[in-house]
Scaffold this motif. Sequence first.
Motif, PDB file in Angstrom:
ATOM      1  N   UNK A  73       0.838  -1.202   0.000  1.00 27.10           N
ATOM      2  CA  UNK A  73       0.000   0.000   0.000  1.00 27.10           C
ATOM      3  C   UNK A  73       0.872   1.252   0.000  1.00 27.10           C
ATOM      4  N   UNK A  74       2.013   1.181   0.690  1.00 23.69           N
ATOM      5  CA  UNK A  74       2.932   2.314   0.723  1.00 23.69           C
ATOM      6  C   UNK A  74       3.439   2.663  -0.660  1.00 23.69           C
ATOM      7  N   UNK A  75       3.788   1.657  -1.441  1.00 23.57           N
ATOM      8  CA  UNK A  75       4.244   1.914  -2.805  1.00 23.57           C
ATOM      9  C   UNK A  75       3.161   2.611  -3.627  1.00 23.57           C
ATOM     10  N   UNK A  76       1.922   2.197  -3.445  1.00 22.20           N
ATOM     11  CA  UNK A  76       0.823   2.783  -4.217  1.00 22.20           C
ATOM     12  C   UNK A  76       0.606   4.251  -3.860  1.00 22.20           C
ATOM     13  N   UNK A  77       0.613   4.570  -2.565  1.00 24.31           N
ATOM     14  CA  UNK A  77       0.351   5.959  -2.174  1.00 24.31           C
ATOM     15  C   UNK A  77       1.536   6.862  -2.519  1.00 24.31           C
ATOM     16  N   UNK A  78       2.739   6.316  -2.475  1.00 28.97           N
ATOM     17  CA  UNK A  78       3.912   7.104  -2.863  1.00 28.97           C
ATOM     18  C   UNK A  78       3.836   7.441  -4.351  1.00 28.97           C
ATOM     19  N   UNK A  79       3.492   6.451  -5.172  1.00 27.95           N
ATOM     20  CA  UNK A  79       3.374   6.688  -6.607  1.00 27.95           C
ATOM     21  C   UNK A  79       2.282   7.677  -6.948  1.00 27.95           C
ATOM     22  N   UNK A  80       1.200   7.663  -6.161  1.00 32.91           N
ATOM     23  CA  UNK A  80       0.097   8.596  -6.404  1.00 32.91           C
ATOM     24  C   UNK A  80       0.476  10.026  -6.020  1.00 32.91           C
ATOM     25  N   UNK A  81       1.282  10.158  -4.968  1.00 31.78           N
ATOM     26  CA  UNK A  81       1.654  11.498  -4.480  1.00 31.78           C
ATOM     27  C   UNK A  81       2.846  12.082  -5.229  1.00 31.78           C
ATOM     28  N   UNK A  82       3.737  11.208  -5.732  1.00 37.29           N
ATOM     29  CA  UNK A  82       4.960  11.663  -6.415  1.00 37.29           C
ATOM     30  C   UNK A  82       5.148  10.738  -7.613  1.00 37.29           C
ATOM     31  N   UNK A  83       4.594  11.146  -8.747  1.00 32.18           N
ATOM     32  CA  UNK A  83       4.485  10.249  -9.903  1.00 32.18           C
ATOM     33  C   UNK A  83       5.822   9.731 -10.408  1.00 32.18           C
ATOM     34  N   UNK A  84       6.895  10.504 -10.213  1.00 37.34           N
ATOM     35  CA  UNK A  84       8.210  10.100 -10.725  1.00 37.34           C
ATOM     36  C   UNK A  84       9.057   9.373  -9.686  1.00 37.34           C
ATOM     37  N   UNK A  85       8.445   8.937  -8.604  1.00 37.79           N
ATOM     38  CA  UNK A  85       9.220   8.295  -7.533  1.00 37.79           C
ATOM     39  C   UNK A  85       9.840   6.986  -8.009  1.00 37.79           C
ATOM     40  N   UNK A  86      11.050   6.742  -7.524  1.00 41.64           N
ATOM     41  CA  UNK A  86      11.708   5.453  -7.724  1.00 41.64           C
ATOM     42  C   UNK A  86      11.480   4.616  -6.469  1.00 41.64           C
ATOM     43  N   UNK A  87      11.272   3.324  -6.678  1.00 34.13           N
ATOM     44  CA  UNK A  87      11.065   2.413  -5.550  1.00 34.13           C
ATOM     45  C   UNK A  87      12.120   1.320  -5.597  1.00 34.13           C
ATOM     46  N   UNK A  88      12.765   1.089  -4.466  1.00 32.25           N
ATOM     47  CA  UNK A  88      13.727  -0.004  -4.340  1.00 32.25           C
ATOM     48  C   UNK A  88      13.127  -1.061  -3.423  1.00 32.25           C
ATOM     49  N   UNK A  89      13.108  -2.280  -3.919  1.00 27.92           N
ATOM     50  CA  UNK A  89      12.659  -3.414  -3.098  1.00 27.92           C
ATOM     51  C   UNK A  89      13.864  -4.297  -2.808  1.00 27.92           C
ATOM     52  N   UNK A  90      14.512  -4.104  -1.666  1.00 30.11           N
ATOM     53  CA  UNK A  90      15.638  -4.983  -1.338  1.00 30.11           C
ATOM     54  C   UNK A  90      15.135  -6.340  -0.859  1.00 30.11           C
ATOM     55  N   UNK A  91      15.935  -7.364  -1.123  1.00 31.92           N
ATOM     56  CA  UNK A  91      15.727  -8.644  -0.463  1.00 31.92           C
ATOM     57  C   UNK A  91      16.178  -8.475   0.986  1.00 31.92           C
ATOM     58  N   UNK A  92      16.093  -9.528   1.774  1.00 34.35           N
ATOM     59  CA  UNK A  92      16.573  -9.440   3.147  1.00 34.35           C
ATOM     60  C   UNK A  92      18.034  -9.005   3.113  1.00 34.35           C
TER      61      UNK A  92
END
Length: 306
Positions: free
Chosen positions: A136-155
Motif C-alpha cells: 500500500x505504501x508503494x501505491x500511495x507514494x506513486x500517487x503522491x509523487x508520480x516520478x518516484x523510484x522504488x527499491x525493493x531490497x531482499x533481506x
Amino acid sequence: MATNGRTVTVFGGTGFLGRRIVQHLRDREFPVRIASRHPDRGRNQSGPHDPQLQLVQADIHDARSVADALAGAYAAVNAVSLYVEHGRETFHSVHVEAAQRVAAQARRTGVRRLVHISGIGADAASQSRYIRARGEGELVVGAAFADAYIIRPAVMFGPDDAFVTTILKLLRRLPIYPMFGRGLMSLQPAYVEDVAEATVRIIQRAETRPTIFECGGPRVHSYEELVGIVARQADLAPILVPIPFAVWHALAWASEILPKPLLTRNQVELMQIDTVSSPEMPGFVELGISPYSVEAMLQEMLSKRG
C-alpha cells in the motif's frame, strides 16, 4: 552527474540501511541532511566536523516537520522502516501514512528525485499486515509523487544486521539449531552496502522515468542452506532441527508480551514466504552493480566481531 551542491534529505538516515546511504552520498560529495527523530545518532557517520552533513530533527508523522526537512533539497530518500509495532508506530502509520506524507511534501517543496525503500514481496493484497502495508505504501507514494523510484531490497545482511548476525549468535549459543519449518523458504540476501550504492546511483541517473528496482543478491539459498553456510564459515557444526510454524507462531505470540520481543508473529510470517527478485524486474545489473554474496562478506563480518 555532478552534485552541484544538491542536498539530499535522508529520512531514517541513522538506521541500518540509512546510515550507509548517507555515507555513499557523502562519498559522492552530495551535501546530506539526515532527518531523524534522534539526529544525534548520526553525529559520527561522516566525521564530527563534516560541514556538508546536516542533522535535523524530524518526525515523519508530522507534515510540517517533514516539509522543513525537505526545504531546498534536490532529492529525498525514505529509508524509514518498522518491523515491530508499538504504540502509534504501526505498519500502516509508518509504511503507508508516513510514506505518503513524505512523498506529498517532497512534491510540494519542489524535490526533484524521490527514492522510496520498500521490500521484495510488497503486496497490497497480502494477508500479512507488514507485507500489505509495504504494498500500500508503494501505491500511495506513486500517487503522491508520480516520478518516484522504488527499491525493493531482499533481506539485507551486513555488520550489525538483524539477520545473519542473529543466525550466528544462535549458532554459537545453541548446539541444536531450531529452524523455521523445514527450512525450505527461498532467500536472496542482499549486501546492505550494495543496496546503499543502488540508491545513490538512482539519484544520479539522468532519466526520471519512475521505476521499481528489485535488489537481490547474486545467489538464491534455502533458509537451511544459508544457516549451513554461516555455520561452516564460523567453524560450527550444529544439529538443525525443523520446528513447525505453528510452534513459532505460539512462541512469537508469547514473546510479543515482552517490552522488547525476541520474536514477533510478523517475523514468523515473513519466514514462510520466498523473498526472491523477479527476473522481469530491473535490479542491481541495470544499475551497473555486481552484488556481493553472503559467502564473500561473511569472513569480513566474522573478523569484525572478533
